[in-house]
Design an enzyme around this catalytic site. Structure first.
Site, short mmCIF file in Angstrom:
data_model
loop_
_atom_site.label_atom_id
_atom_site.label_comp_id
_atom_site.label_asym_id
_atom_site.label_seq_id
_atom_site.Cartn_x
_atom_site.Cartn_y
_atom_site.Cartn_z
N HIS B 100 32.86 46.48 41.32
CA HIS B 100 34.14 45.79 41.26
C HIS B 100 35.27 46.81 41.30
CE1 HIS B 100 37.11 42.71 40.29
NE2 HIS B 100 37.70 43.65 39.58
N ASP B 179 37.96 31.19 33.17
CA ASP B 179 38.70 32.31 33.72
C ASP B 179 39.60 31.87 34.86
OD1 ASP B 179 39.32 35.17 34.18
OD2 ASP B 179 38.42 34.68 36.11
N ARG B 186 48.04 32.85 33.57
CA ARG B 186 48.61 34.17 33.31
C ARG B 186 49.52 34.62 34.44
NH1 ARG B 186 43.52 37.40 32.98
NH2 ARG B 186 44.93 39.17 32.83
#
Lengths: 442, 442
Positions: B100, B179, B186
Site C-alpha cells: 500500500h 471506513d 472526513r
C-alpha cells in the site's frame, strides 16, 4: 488524499478550509466568520461540517475579536428589536435593562426581579427560555400560573412594556436563528462547553433583543453549567466585552451555585416563593440576590439612588408583578397547581447542615417531573423539591430535611438515588461558609 | 445547559458521552469504540456526531490500543476475505503479499510490482483505489488499457489469483463499510489528517482483505499526503503495529516524494512507463523502488534468495503482467490512448536541474484532466505531464523540460500556473541530493 476543487463554486469560501484553519490554530478572518455563520444558517455548510468546526473551536479557542465577529454574524442572521421609541412619563427616552442567568437550581430570580426593576421606571424586556436537564426554565415556572402565556408577538411585547414596564416571554423565532440552529447541533455533538460559543450564543440574543443595559448572573458550582470559578470568570469576561463592544452597558456577577437558591426547586413552588419575596418576605439568599441584581440593572440603566429592597417591602414590585402576569393572560390570584404525591426525607443525625448539593437537588427535581430530558417533553407544574433547611441550620435526627413532590410516585426512587450523598451534616458548632456573590466583572 | 436523558434507550452508550470523553482527553474503552463504529455504520450515531468525534481524535489523539480497537471495529463492520485455500504447485499453502502506498505523484509502482512479486509464486491480491486531488489512482491508470475492468467479484478475484498469481482490482463494497462511510465524512469535515484515523482506514481494509504480508510505502515530501518526515514516521509506526497485532507480517518504507517518481504523471503515460520497467528499462528511481518493494514483499511472505531485478530483465514479470491484464478483459497489445493536445515548457537558463516540485507537477497533471476533483468526475486517459529531465540533469536554455498533455487545451493555462516556481535550475556543477528510500520501519 484530498484537495480543494479547482472548479468554480457559487460560495466565496470552502467550509473545509475554514475548519482546517481553526483546527490548525489559525485566527479566522472576519469574512470567513461572516460566511460560515450565514452559510450554515441557510444550509450551504452542513451540520457535520459545523460540528467539526465547533469541536475545533472548543479545543483551540477563539480570540475576543473572532468571538465578537461570530456574535455579530449570529445577530445578522435575524431581526433586531428596537425599544428606542419607549418613553418615560416626562417624554424622555425610557431606559431598558435585562438580566441573564447561566442557569442554576432554584434560580427563580427573574420572577421578582423583572417587576422590581420596572417599578423604578426602567423597562425590562426579559426574553427567557425553557429548562433542559437539571436547571429549570423561567417560562416553565411561569406557565404554572393558570392562563399565563409565554408566546407574544413583537407588537404585544412593545405594548406591554409601555403599559406595564416589564415582560417575561419566549424569544421569537426571528432573533438570531443561526444561534437556534447551532445550539441544537452543539447539544448533540458534545460541543456545548466552548466558551466562545456559549458567550456568543447568549450575547447574540441579548444584543439582538435591543436592551440598553444587561446584567449577567454567571453561576459557579456543582449546580451550575460552569463548575469551576476560573472558567466562569472567563465566560463572564468574554460576555462583558461582547456587550460593551456592541454598545450595551454590561456587568456580570459571579454567584454561588453549590447550593440551591431559596427553599424550592420546581415550577409552581418557585412561583410561590417568588410571591413571598414580592410580598416582602422569602428566603434570605433569594432576597439578597434579587436586590443586588436590581441595583446593578438600575445602575447600568442610569438610575441611581433607587432602593429596591424597599420596593419589595412596600408592594410596588408586587403591583407590577400582578399587572405583568395579567397582561399575559395569567390570573395572579388563581391557586397554583400542587403535586398529587409527596415524600419527605428526614435528617439522619443531629448536627449542623453544612452541605446541600445543588446538582443533586436539581437532578432530583428534574427526575420528579419538574424538568425535561428532551425539548418536546412536558413538565409537571407541581413537581419539585421543597427544602426545609439550608446550610447553616441546626438539625436534629428525624426532623424533615426536604419534601419531594410529583404527580407520578414511581419517580420517587430515582429522585432519591440522585440525592444520595447530597446532604452533609457536621457536628454541632460547625459553620458552613457561603459567599453568595463571588465577584463583579464590569 | 444540557444533560443526558434519565430515560431508557435501546443503545448501550450515548454518542455525546463518547465525544466528551475524547474531547476531555480520556481514553475510550473497548466497548465504547466497538459501539460508536458500529452505531455510526448503521446510522444510530449521526454524521454530525462522528465528525465532532473525528475532530476530537485529530486534536487529542488516540493511544495505540484505541487505534487498534478502532481498526478491529471497522473490520468487523464488513466481510473478510480468506486466501488460505490458495496452493503452491507443490500443494503447500501459497503465501500472499500486498503493498500500500500513501499516494504520490507519478507513483505507478503497483503496476510493475504486482506481477513481479507474483512471478516468484507469491499471490498478490492488490485492492486499489481511484485518485482524488493531485495524487493519481492505480485503477484510473489501468483503466486507460482498452477493455480492462477494475470491478471483480470475490470469486473472480480468487480464481485469478490461482491462475495468474496477481490481481489489481477495486475493493468490493463489502470490506470495511464503516471506513467507506467515515472516509467520505472526513473528506468534507477537515478531519482527514488524523493519524489514528488514517492508519485505521488503511489497515482495516488491508487486514480485512486477508493478505498474509504487507509492505507500506509511506511517502514524505511536497507531493505526499505527509509533508513532514516525523509525521510520516508516526503514521508508519502506527500502521506497522496494527498489522503485526492482527497477525499480518508488516513492514514500512519511508520514501521520498519531493520530486515525482519517474518521468510521467498521468494515466496512460504511466502505464507506458510501467511497461518500460517490465521490459527491463525505465527510469532509475522507478526501477529502484519497484525492486526494493518486491524484495520486502517477498521477504515478508517468506520467500528469500529471490532476485526481482533479474525477473524484470528476463521477461518473467512481463509474462505475468500480460496474463493479469488479459484476465481482467484488457488487451495488453492494444495501443494506449494519447492526449489530443500538447504544450512543451522549456528550460529558462543553462545549469543543473536541482528541484522539480512533486506537488506542482501533481496539481498540473490533475488540472490537465488526469485527476478528478469529485468522486463522480471522469478522468482523461491521455492527460498528464511528461518530464524530459529529472533533478541531477544538466540542462541548457531552450531545451524541453516537460510536456503538458490534455484533450482540452483550455486547461493549459491553469496547469502552467501550478508549475510556476516548480523548477529550480542551479549553476553548472551543483548536485542535488536525493535519497529515494529514507527509512525502513519493521
Amino acid at each position: 488524499m484530498t484537495a480543494s476543487s479547482p472548479g468554480v463554486s457559487a460560495e466565496p469560501y470552502d467550509a473545509v478550509d475554514v475548519i482546517r484553519a481553526k483546527r490548525d490554530r489559525r485566527e479566522l478572518a472576519d469574512p470567513q466568520i461572516d460566511w460560515v455563520v450565514d452559510a450554515y444558517t441557510r444550509g450551504a455548510v452542513a451540520d457535520e461540517q459545523m460540528s467539526a468546526l465547533a469541536m475545533a473551536i472548543l479545543l483551540n479557542g477563539m480570540t475576543q475579536r473572532e468571538t465578537a465577529r461570530w456574535t455579530t454574524a449570529m445577530i445578522a442572521s435575524g431581526e433586531r428589536l428596537d425599544f428606542s421609541s419607549l418613553r418615560t412619563p416626562g417624554g424622555g427616552r425610557r431606559p431598558t435593562a435585562d438580566k441573564h442567568s447561566t442557569g442554576g437550581v432554584g434560580d427563580k430570580i427573574t420572577l421578582p426581579l423583572a417587576p422590581l426593576v420596572a417599578a423604578f421606571g426602567v423597562a425590562v424586556p426579559q426574553l427567557s427560555g425553557r429548562g433542559l436537564g437539571h436547571t429549570g426554565g423561567t417560562l416553565d415556572k411561569l406557565e404554572s400560573i393558570p392562563g399565563w402565556r409565554a408566546q407574544l408577538g413583537n407588537d404585544e411585547m412593545m405594548s406591554q412594556l409601555e403599559r406595564v414596564g416589564a415582560v417575561i416571554c419566549a424569544a421569537g423565532a426571528g432573533l438570531a436563528p443561526a444561534d437556534r440552529k447551532l445550539y441544537a447541533l452543539r447539544d448533540v455533538t458534545g460541543t456545548v462547553e466552548a466558551i466562545p460559543l456559549i458567550a456568543s450564543s447568549i450575547m447574540s440574543k441579548k444584543i439582538a433583543e435591543g436592551t440598553g443595559a444587561l446584567v449577567l448572573d454567571v453561576k459557579v458550582g456543582s449546580g451550575a453549567f460552569m463548575k469551576d470559578e476560573a472558567r466562569a470568570r472567563e465566560l463572564a469576561e468574554t460576555m462583558v466585552a461582547l456587550g460593551q463592544d456592541a454598545g450595551v452597558s454590561t456587568v456580570a456577577l459571579l454567584t454561588d451555585m453549590e447550593t440551591p437558591l431559596g427553599l424550592t426547586a420546581g415550577n409552581a413552588i418557585e412561583v410561590e416563593e417568588s410571591l413571598e419575596v414580592l410580598a416582602g418576605g422569602g428566603p434570605e439568599d433569594v432576597v439578597e440576590l434579587t436586590v443586588r441584581l436590581a441595583e446593578e440593572m438600575l445602575a447600568a440603566a442610569g438610575v441611581h439612588s433607587a432602593d429596591p429592597a424597599r420596593a419589595l417591602q412596600d408592594g410596588r414590585a408586587m403591583d407590577v408583578w400582578r399587572k405583568m402576569v395579567a397582561a399575559q393572560g395569567g390570573d395572579p390570584d388563581a391557586p397554583l397547581p400542587r403535586a398529587k404525591e409527596s415524600e419527605t426525607l428526614y435528617a439522619p443525625a443531629d448536627g449542623v447542615l453544612v452541605g446541600l448539593d445543588a446538582l443533586s437537588v436539581g437532578v432530583a427535581a428534574w427526575r420528579l417531573g419538574a424538568g425535561r430530558a428532551r425539548k418536546e417533553d412536558a413538565v409537571q407544574a407541581g413537581a419539585g423539591v421543597r427544602l426545609h433547611a439550608k446550610p447553616g441550620a441546626s438539625v436534629r435526627a428525624g426532623e424533615p430535611l426536604m419534601t419531594l413532590l410529583t404527580d407520578t410516585p414511581e419517580r420517587f426512587s430515582r429522585a432519591k438515588e440522585a440525592l444520595e450523598g447530597a446532604v452533609t451534616i457536621a457536628p454541632a458548632g460547625s459553620r458552613p461558609a457561603r459567599r453568595l456573590i463571588l465577584d463583579r466583572i464590569a
